[in-house]
Motif scaffolding. Structure first.
Motif, short mmCIF file in Angstrom:
data_model
loop_
_atom_site.label_atom_id
_atom_site.label_comp_id
_atom_site.label_asym_id
_atom_site.label_seq_id
_atom_site.Cartn_x
_atom_site.Cartn_y
_atom_site.Cartn_z
N ASP A 125 -52.69 -54.11 35.23
CA ASP A 125 -52.08 -54.86 34.13
C ASP A 125 -53.16 -55.72 33.48
O ASP A 125 -54.21 -55.98 34.07
CB ASP A 125 -50.93 -55.74 34.64
N ASN A 304 -50.29 -51.69 31.68
CA ASN A 304 -49.14 -52.53 31.38
C ASN A 304 -49.63 -53.93 31.07
O ASN A 304 -50.83 -54.21 31.13
CB ASN A 304 -48.16 -52.53 32.56
N ASP A 306 -49.59 -58.06 31.93
CA ASP A 306 -49.45 -58.86 33.15
C ASP A 306 -48.08 -59.50 33.30
O ASP A 306 -47.47 -59.47 34.37
CB ASP A 306 -50.55 -59.94 33.22
N SER A 513 -48.01 -54.48 39.47
CA SER A 513 -48.78 -53.28 39.17
C SER A 513 -48.81 -52.33 40.36
O SER A 513 -48.75 -51.10 40.19
CB SER A 513 -50.22 -53.66 38.78
#
Length: 590
Positions: A125, A304, A306, A513
């Motif tokens: 992330d 992605n 955070d 993650s």
């Protein structure tokens, strides 16, 4: 930086007789010869990359490693060339990200004794929007000697605010054209987001824009480096780049209205294909796997953000529970069952956080770094000496002193805009304010006022959701601040009047993650079919719950009314002195 926590364990001999050695041997062998399975989650933050190795079956974080970026935040001069940067620049070196992989992953394996074949997936992330220009093969332009002295060839970090003029103009044109996408972003696009930064590159360094074959998020770039395949994630596209699952990007006519040279920016320098969280982007390239000490068949999840991966890591998989990811800034994440226009949100994206829900994001641009500013710049020498004498850090000392004050006792009230306002005003040109100074004012009074200002800023965001028809039933907190500051969490509960639950993990983004990595690996490899199943096994809450104290909440309700008066006067155009001061500062600096 990047050193493993502890030394090698689990080798034959004395190490196996220690608790750590026995645990490492059990992880290698498993129960009755069944080897456990693990995933690695890596959280790329503002100053460092933090990695955790997580047991897929239990969520136990068996090893942690941190690598501090060599160049940190580049906000004064470029490395090597020494080119001076204009105000509001915040850049990074993409090679610092690659060193995170090369340092932390071998450290995790050394510390834990886990074997490469037991690691079934990697998830990452990133802070966002953090973006960079590259050539067609993924080579960053800032590596090219031709462009290395050009600031616009480097990574633009999330808190790069120099694109505010482009953001202002984009919003003006979008409003004039009646662009529907504005509703999804609370009526305004932030200077932190993708296209203002792209437009800034085009305006200030057209040669960089022309040379760039790809403009992409750093989250997608690092996944590309691991797998050799460009697989862009739907999360950053939806929240930061105006993309919608149903309608895609705005029409080329909109981009042409910004600048004719941007008319084909999506098709020439981006993509129209994006992948949802938990999708397998690919597996490790053999050379990369060899360098990291893992197997080439290790699954890699698409990138992605955070804050977004932290939601299931905080156990939240149902609507109307707001997750606050609390660090240098705060991201406020909320799941809803329908799309509604909410003032000043950062975005609402269908399936953006978890499938089946509309994921809302709001935020505060300065929180932990606001406290850091005070401790680093405004604490007197006598307090420093007291902290040294007692063997505590300055944050602990200031928290102790501030905790002795009752609500309202400081006589101060602050606006939390030390890094501009993200929600609900979406204006990076706003600045901080403290009202009520007197000869009686002490450092702890100021520190408490800043803690309260952060809570008031969150209360404004909660109020915007509730006025927009989306309830906020409880608050969940994760990140560094909830672990370090009980006083801050209690003030947040007292100000908002809501219970606050705290994630058990001190590394919620990295854990999230790792959870999505387990989904990318899939049940056939020992992972999970979806993120809800992963959250049920891998996420948990801390036993401490912060509940509002009625007598404190009553006082804070009155103070919040005064905060709102300052908020609207300075933030909604009645008094634009902050922007005039900013203009004079910029002019003085040339």
């Amino acid at each position: 930086a990047g050193k493993p926590v502890g030394g090698p364990v689990g080798r034959r001999g004395r190490g196996d007789r220690t608790r750590a050695g026995r645990a490492a041997r059990e992880r290698r062998l498993g129960v009755r010869g069944m080897r456990p399975r693990y995933t690695i989650g890596i959280d790329f933050g503002t100053l460092s990359g933090r990695a955790v190795l997580v047991d897929v079956a239990t969520g136990e974080e068996v090893a942690t490693a941190v690598h501090e970026y060599e160049h940190g935040v580049i906000d004064e001069r470029l490395p090597e060339s020494g080119v001076e940067l204009p105000p509001d620049f915040a850049l990074q070196d993409p090679d610092d990200y690659l060193r995170v992989f090369e340092t932390t992953i071998p450290a995790l394996l050394r510390e834990s004794g886990v074997r490469p074949e037991q690691v079934i997936g990697i998830g990452i992330d990133f802070t966002s929007c953090t973006m960079l220009p590259t050539y067609r093969d993924g080579e960053p332009l800032c590596r090219d000697p031709k462009f290395r002295p050009n600031p616009h060839a480097w990574v633009k970090l999330w808190k790069h605010h120099a694109a505010q003029p482009e953001a202002n103009r984009l919003n003006e044109i979008a409003r004039r054209r009646g662009e529907r996408f504005l509703e999804r972003y609370g009526g305004k696009i932030s200077s932190e987001w993708f296209f203002p930064k792209v437009w800034e590159i085009l305006n200030k360094a057209p040669e960089v824009y022309e040379a760039a074959d790809r403009l992409l998020e750093a989250a997608d770039w690092v996944v590309w480096q691991l797998t050799g395949a460009e697989r862009r994630n739907a999360c950053t596209a939806g929240y930061k780049a105006l993309w919608d699952k149903r309608s895609g990007f705005p029409d080329p006519d909109f981009f042409a209205a910004l600048d004719p040279r941007l008319a084909r920016v999506v098709d020439e320098k981006m993509t129209r294909t994006f992948f949802p969280a938990g999708t397998r982007a690919g597996t490790l390239q053999p050379a990369v796997a060899d360098r990291l000490g893992l197997r080439p068949e290790t699954a890699v999840a698409v990138g992605n953000v955070d804050a977004h991966v932290s939601v299931p890591a905080a156990t939240v998989t149902e609507p109307y529970r707001m997750v606050m990811v609390m660090g240098t800034s705060i991201c406020h994440m909320l799941l809803g069952t329908e799309m509604k226009p909410i003032e000043g949100i950062c975005g609402v994206v269908e399936d953006g956080i978890l499938p089946g829900y509309y994921g809302y994001e709001a935020g505060q641009a300065a929180v932990g770094d606001m406290f850091g500013w005070f401790v680093e710049n405004a604490v007197p020498a006598s307090y420093v000496a007291e902290a040294e004498r007692r063997g505590v850090d300055l944050y602990r000392l200031m928290e102790e002193k501030a905790a002795r004050l009752r609500p309202g006792e400081s006589g101060l009230l602050a606006l939390d805009w030390w890094n501009g306002n993200r929600s609900v005003l979406v204006d990076a040109d706003l600045s901080g304010l403290i009202v009520g100074y007197g000869l009686h004012t002490r450092p702890e009074d100021i520190y408490r006022a800043l803690l309260e200002a952060a809570a008031f800023g969150t209360a404004v965001i909660v109020r915007a959701f509730e006025q927009g028809g989306i309830p906020v039933e409880a608050l969940y907190a994760c990140g560094g601040l909830p672990q370090r500051s009980p006083l801050l969490m209690q003030i947040f509960a007292d100000v908002t009047g809501k219970d606050i639950y705290v994630a058990a993990s001190g590394q919620a983004p990295a854990l999230g993650s790792a959870m999505f990595a387990a989904v990318a690996a899939g049940p056939e490899a020992g992972g999970y079919a979806d993120i809800r199943a992963a959250a049920a096994r891998m996420a948990r809450l801390h036993e401490t719950v912060y509940r509002p104290r009625p007598e404190h909440h009553r006082v804070y309700r009155e103070l919040f009314g005064e905060y709102l008066r300052l908020h609207d006067y300075f933030g909604r155009g009645s008094g634009d002195v902050m922007k005039r001061l900013r203009g004079w500062r910029s002019a003085a600096r040339g």
